[in-house]
Scaffold this motif. Structure first.
Motif, PDB file in Angstrom:
ATOM      1  N   PRO A 154       0.768  -1.477   0.043  1.00 10.59           N
ATOM      2  CA  PRO A 154       0.020   0.089   0.055  1.00 10.59           C
ATOM      3  C   PRO A 154       0.694   1.312   0.122  1.00 10.59           C
ATOM      4  CG  PRO A 154      -0.819  -1.489   1.441  1.00 10.59           C
ATOM      5  CD  PRO A 154       0.655  -2.194   1.201  1.00 10.59           C
ATOM      6  N   LEU A 155       2.230   1.201   0.472  1.00  4.81           N
ATOM      7  CA  LEU A 155       2.894   2.410   0.294  1.00  4.81           C
ATOM      8  C   LEU A 155       3.500   2.639  -0.895  1.00  4.81           C
ATOM      9  CD1 LEU A 155       3.072   4.067   3.259  1.00  4.81           C
ATOM     10  CD2 LEU A 155       2.395   1.650   3.567  1.00  4.81           C
ATOM     11  N   LEU A 156       3.516   1.787  -1.923  1.00  2.85           N
ATOM     12  CA  LEU A 156       4.283   1.809  -3.003  1.00  2.85           C
ATOM     13  C   LEU A 156       3.328   2.876  -3.876  1.00  2.85           C
ATOM     14  CD1 LEU A 156       6.773   0.484  -4.373  1.00  2.85           C
ATOM     15  CD2 LEU A 156       5.430  -1.480  -5.213  1.00  2.85           C
ATOM     16  N   GLN A 157       3.367   3.900  -3.751  1.00  2.00           N
ATOM     17  CA  GLN A 157       2.550   4.897  -4.439  1.00  2.00           C
ATOM     18  C   GLN A 157       3.440   6.364  -4.215  1.00  2.00           C
ATOM     19  OE1 GLN A 157      -0.915   6.327  -2.647  1.00  2.00           O
ATOM     20  NE2 GLN A 157      -0.819   4.604  -1.456  1.00  2.00           N
ATOM     21  N   GLN A 158       3.276   7.384  -5.171  1.00  3.01           N
ATOM     22  CA  GLN A 158       4.247   8.567  -5.334  1.00  3.01           C
ATOM     23  C   GLN A 158       4.231   9.351  -4.248  1.00  3.01           C
ATOM     24  OE1 GLN A 158       3.370  10.606  -8.822  1.00  3.01           O
ATOM     25  NE2 GLN A 158       4.861  12.502  -8.162  1.00  3.01           N
ATOM     26  N   PRO A 159       2.851   9.611  -3.560  1.00  5.05           N
ATOM     27  CA  PRO A 159       2.908  10.337  -2.421  1.00  5.05           C
ATOM     28  C   PRO A 159       3.662   9.905  -1.038  1.00  5.05           C
ATOM     29  CG  PRO A 159       0.782  10.339  -3.259  1.00  5.05           C
ATOM     30  CD  PRO A 159       1.604   9.189  -3.839  1.00  5.05           C
ATOM     31  N   ALA A 160       3.991   8.525  -0.975  1.00  2.00           N
ATOM     32  CA  ALA A 160       4.361   7.993   0.020  1.00  2.00           C
ATOM     33  C   ALA A 160       6.002   8.069  -0.112  1.00  2.00           C
ATOM     34  CB  ALA A 160       3.946   6.551   0.201  1.00  2.00           C
ATOM     35  N   LEU A 161       6.405   8.421  -1.198  1.00  2.00           N
ATOM     36  CA  LEU A 161       8.070   8.377  -1.458  1.00  2.00           C
ATOM     37  C   LEU A 161       8.696   9.526  -0.805  1.00  2.00           C
ATOM     38  CD1 LEU A 161       7.999   6.550  -4.914  1.00  2.00           C
ATOM     39  CD2 LEU A 161       8.235   5.693  -2.885  1.00  2.00           C
ATOM     40  N   PRO A 162       9.835   9.483  -0.587  1.00  2.00           N
ATOM     41  CA  PRO A 162      10.620  10.929  -0.214  1.00  2.00           C
ATOM     42  C   PRO A 162      10.634  11.763  -1.353  1.00  2.00           C
ATOM     43  CG  PRO A 162      11.973   8.880   0.384  1.00  2.00           C
ATOM     44  CD  PRO A 162      10.787   8.346  -0.449  1.00  2.00           C
ATOM     45  N   ARG A 163      10.674  12.996  -0.838  1.00  2.00           N
ATOM     46  CA  ARG A 163      10.779  14.045  -2.200  1.00  2.00           C
ATOM     47  C   ARG A 163      11.923  13.929  -3.097  1.00  2.00           C
ATOM     48  NH1 ARG A 163      11.019  20.212  -0.380  1.00  2.00           N
ATOM     49  NH2 ARG A 163      12.652  19.510   0.603  1.00  2.00           N
ATOM     50  N   SER A 164      13.028  13.631  -2.282  1.00  2.00           N
ATOM     51  CA  SER A 164      14.249  13.343  -3.213  1.00  2.00           C
ATOM     52  C   SER A 164      14.323  12.248  -4.236  1.00  2.00           C
ATOM     53  CB  SER A 164      15.500  13.380  -2.276  1.00  2.00           C
ATOM     54  OG  SER A 164      15.263  12.098  -1.291  1.00  2.00           O
ATOM     55  N   LEU A 165      13.398  11.164  -3.564  1.00  2.00           N
ATOM     56  CA  LEU A 165      13.317   9.810  -4.713  1.00  2.00           C
ATOM     57  C   LEU A 165      12.405  10.432  -6.021  1.00  2.00           C
ATOM     58  CD1 LEU A 165      13.749   7.054  -5.541  1.00  2.00           C
ATOM     59  CD2 LEU A 165      12.080   6.411  -3.948  1.00  2.00           C
ATOM     60  N   ARG A 166      11.367  11.080  -5.339  1.00  2.90           N
ATOM     61  CA  ARG A 166      10.211  11.377  -6.405  1.00  2.90           C
ATOM     62  C   ARG A 166      11.182  12.229  -7.354  1.00  2.90           C
ATOM     63  NH1 ARG A 166       7.191  12.728  -1.919  1.00  2.90           N
ATOM     64  NH2 ARG A 166       7.239  14.967  -2.505  1.00  2.90           N
ATOM     65  N   ARG A 167      11.860  13.447  -6.994  1.00  4.06           N
ATOM     66  CA  ARG A 167      12.649  14.343  -7.989  1.00  4.06           C
ATOM     67  C   ARG A 167      13.778  13.526  -8.952  1.00  4.06           C
ATOM     68  NH1 ARG A 167      13.635  19.586  -4.294  1.00  4.06           N
ATOM     69  NH2 ARG A 167      11.657  20.291  -4.380  1.00  4.06           N
ATOM     70  N   THR A 168      14.169  12.286  -8.158  1.00  2.71           N
ATOM     71  CA  THR A 168      15.263  11.735  -8.855  1.00  2.71           C
ATOM     72  C   THR A 168      14.854  10.744 -10.048  1.00  2.71           C
ATOM     73  OG1 THR A 168      16.797  11.962  -6.964  1.00  2.71           O
ATOM     74  CG2 THR A 168      17.420  10.465  -8.514  1.00  2.71           C
ATOM     75  N   VAL A 169      13.877  10.067  -9.706  1.00  2.00           N
ATOM     76  CA  VAL A 169      13.513   8.670 -10.761  1.00  2.00           C
ATOM     77  C   VAL A 169      12.513   9.467 -11.610  1.00  2.00           C
ATOM     78  CG1 VAL A 169      12.211   6.631 -10.779  1.00  2.00           C
ATOM     79  CG2 VAL A 169      13.941   7.130  -8.704  1.00  2.00           C
ATOM     80  N   PRO A 170      12.973   9.266 -12.929  1.00  2.00           N
ATOM     81  CA  PRO A 170      11.869   9.737 -14.116  1.00  2.00           C
ATOM     82  C   PRO A 170      10.662   9.020 -13.965  1.00  2.00           C
ATOM     83  CG  PRO A 170      14.294   9.394 -15.053  1.00  2.00           C
ATOM     84  CD  PRO A 170      13.956   8.743 -13.514  1.00  2.00           C
ATOM     85  N   ASP A 171       9.530   9.690 -14.098  1.00  2.00           N
ATOM     86  CA  ASP A 171       8.266   9.012 -14.199  1.00  2.00           C
ATOM     87  C   ASP A 171       7.935   8.330 -13.014  1.00  2.00           C
ATOM     88  OD1 ASP A 171       5.767   8.778 -15.343  1.00  2.00           O
ATOM     89  OD2 ASP A 171       6.383   7.291 -16.886  1.00  2.00           O
ATOM     90  N   VAL A 172       8.043   8.597 -11.806  1.00  2.00           N
ATOM     91  CA  VAL A 172       7.869   7.697 -10.805  1.00  2.00           C
ATOM     92  C   VAL A 172       6.683   7.397 -10.672  1.00  2.00           C
ATOM     93  CG1 VAL A 172       7.660   9.595  -8.982  1.00  2.00           C
ATOM     94  CG2 VAL A 172       8.734   7.450  -8.299  1.00  2.00           C
ATOM     95  N   ARG A 173       5.362   7.995 -10.953  1.00  2.00           N
ATOM     96  CA  ARG A 173       4.269   7.482 -10.837  1.00  2.00           C
ATOM     97  C   ARG A 173       3.820   6.453 -11.588  1.00  2.00           C
ATOM     98  NH1 ARG A 173      -0.840   8.793 -13.347  1.00  2.00           N
ATOM     99  NH2 ARG A 173       0.044  10.232 -14.865  1.00  2.00           N
ATOM    100  N   HIS A 174       4.293   6.324 -12.998  1.00  2.00           N
ATOM    101  CA  HIS A 174       4.094   4.935 -13.612  1.00  2.00           C
ATOM    102  C   HIS A 174       4.947   4.003 -13.143  1.00  2.00           C
ATOM    103  CE1 HIS A 174       2.447   8.152 -16.187  1.00  2.00           C
ATOM    104  NE2 HIS A 174       1.546   7.213 -16.601  1.00  2.00           N
ATOM    105  N   LEU A 175       5.964   4.166 -12.789  1.00  2.00           N
ATOM    106  CA  LEU A 175       7.131   3.256 -12.201  1.00  2.00           C
ATOM    107  C   LEU A 175       6.425   2.540 -11.007  1.00  2.00           C
ATOM    108  CD1 LEU A 175       9.592   1.529 -12.074  1.00  2.00           C
ATOM    109  CD2 LEU A 175      10.673   3.320 -10.895  1.00  2.00           C
ATOM    110  N   THR A 176       5.979   3.374 -10.205  1.00  2.00           N
ATOM    111  CA  THR A 176       5.173   2.674  -8.985  1.00  2.00           C
ATOM    112  C   THR A 176       3.947   1.699  -9.465  1.00  2.00           C
ATOM    113  OG1 THR A 176       3.903   4.882  -8.458  1.00  2.00           O
ATOM    114  CG2 THR A 176       6.217   4.450  -7.309  1.00  2.00           C
ATOM    115  N   GLY A 177       3.346   2.270 -10.170  1.00  2.00           N
ATOM    116  CA  GLY A 177       2.103   1.458 -10.916  1.00  2.00           C
ATOM    117  C   GLY A 177       2.666   0.159 -11.297  1.00  2.00           C
ATOM    118  N   ARG A 178       3.745   0.328 -12.155  1.00  2.00           N
ATOM    119  CA  ARG A 178       4.146  -1.059 -12.749  1.00  2.00           C
ATOM    120  C   ARG A 178       4.597  -1.893 -11.516  1.00  2.00           C
ATOM    121  NH1 ARG A 178       6.376   2.721 -16.381  1.00  2.00           N
ATOM    122  NH2 ARG A 178       8.464   2.239 -15.559  1.00  2.00           N
TER     123      ARG A 178
END
Length: 232
Positions: free
Chosen positions: A195-219
């Motif tokens: 359940p924590l594998l979604q964009q808002p639960a990730l650290p800000r630094s990770l959301r900025r570093t990983v490209p298209d993190v929203r779709h990556l977490t979905g996959r």
């Protein structure tokens, strides 16, 4: 942060000025309003931030977690900026390693490192490809524990697991990242973190570093659910 060398090896000098403190307070206030959760603990003054940072590093080191050693802390300069001097672990950031260097054994080691941190009662809350360093001898260590909390709820540790899964997927691919998580955690613990594998639960630094993190977490959610036989 400034990187350098001493007679004993690499060092890291962290300096916190007033502007950084103000920015962190604003970000924390926004997160409280938007997510009803203020996120990692944040002290109100620069000395308190440095003292907290040094405290969690000392706790982790005492528990045998691979972290930098605290050398000195205090205030410097005319503006009395807060300073923390660390003896760093030698190595390169995980995010800079070539694909051929990312063996299965190396991918398993961050999970063991994170487990040792959690067993010490600490959460990281800032895992990203730059938060882990890998030595030539194969060791893996945390670069710092700037956002760590010694009294975080279980959900914070589960969010750490999700963050590490996203981090490893960003450098080694989704299939290998999920496989390493299953080897290290087992299906039950991995499903608990789902359940924590979604964009808002990730650290800000990770959301900025990983490209298209929203779709990556979905996959990744779909991959974990398929591998473990549960609903996403």
């Amino acid at each position: 942060a400034f990187e350098g060398e001493s007679a004993d090896g690499p060092v890291r000098l962290v300096v916190i000025g007033r502007d950084a403190t103000d920015a962190q307070l604003l970000a924390k206030a926004f997160r409280s309003l938007w997510f009803k959760d203020s996120g990692p603990v944040l002290a109100l003054s620069r000395p308190q931030q440095i003292e907290h940072r040094a405290y969690v590093l000392l706790l982790a080191e005492r528990a045998g977690v691979a972290v930098p050693s605290v050398v000195a802390a205090g205030s410097v300069g005319d503006r009395r900026d807060a300073m923390l001097l660390l003896q760093s672990r030698p190595g390169r950031p995980l995010g800079t390693l070539a694909a051929e260097d990312l063996t299965d054994d190396l991918l398993d080691r961050p999970w063991a490192l994170l487990r040792s941190l959690h067993e010490a009662g600490l959460s990281h809350q800032g895992i990203d490809p730059e938060a882990l360093c890998c030595g030539d001898d194969g060791h893996v260590a945390f670069v710092d524990l700037a956002t760590s909390d010694p009294a975080a709820p279980d959900s914070a540790q589960q969010a750490d697991l999700a963050s590490l899964l996203v981090t490893l997927a960003s450098v080694a691919g989704e299939e290998r990242a999920v496989a390493s998580a299953r080897r290290a955690l087992g299906d039950e613990a991995l499903v608990a973190a789902l359940p924590l594998l979604q964009q808002p639960a990730l650290p800000r630094s990770l959301r900025r570093t990983v490209p298209d993190v929203r779709h990556l977490t979905g996959r990744l959610r779909a991959s974990v659910a398929s591998a473990t036989g549960v609903e996403p």
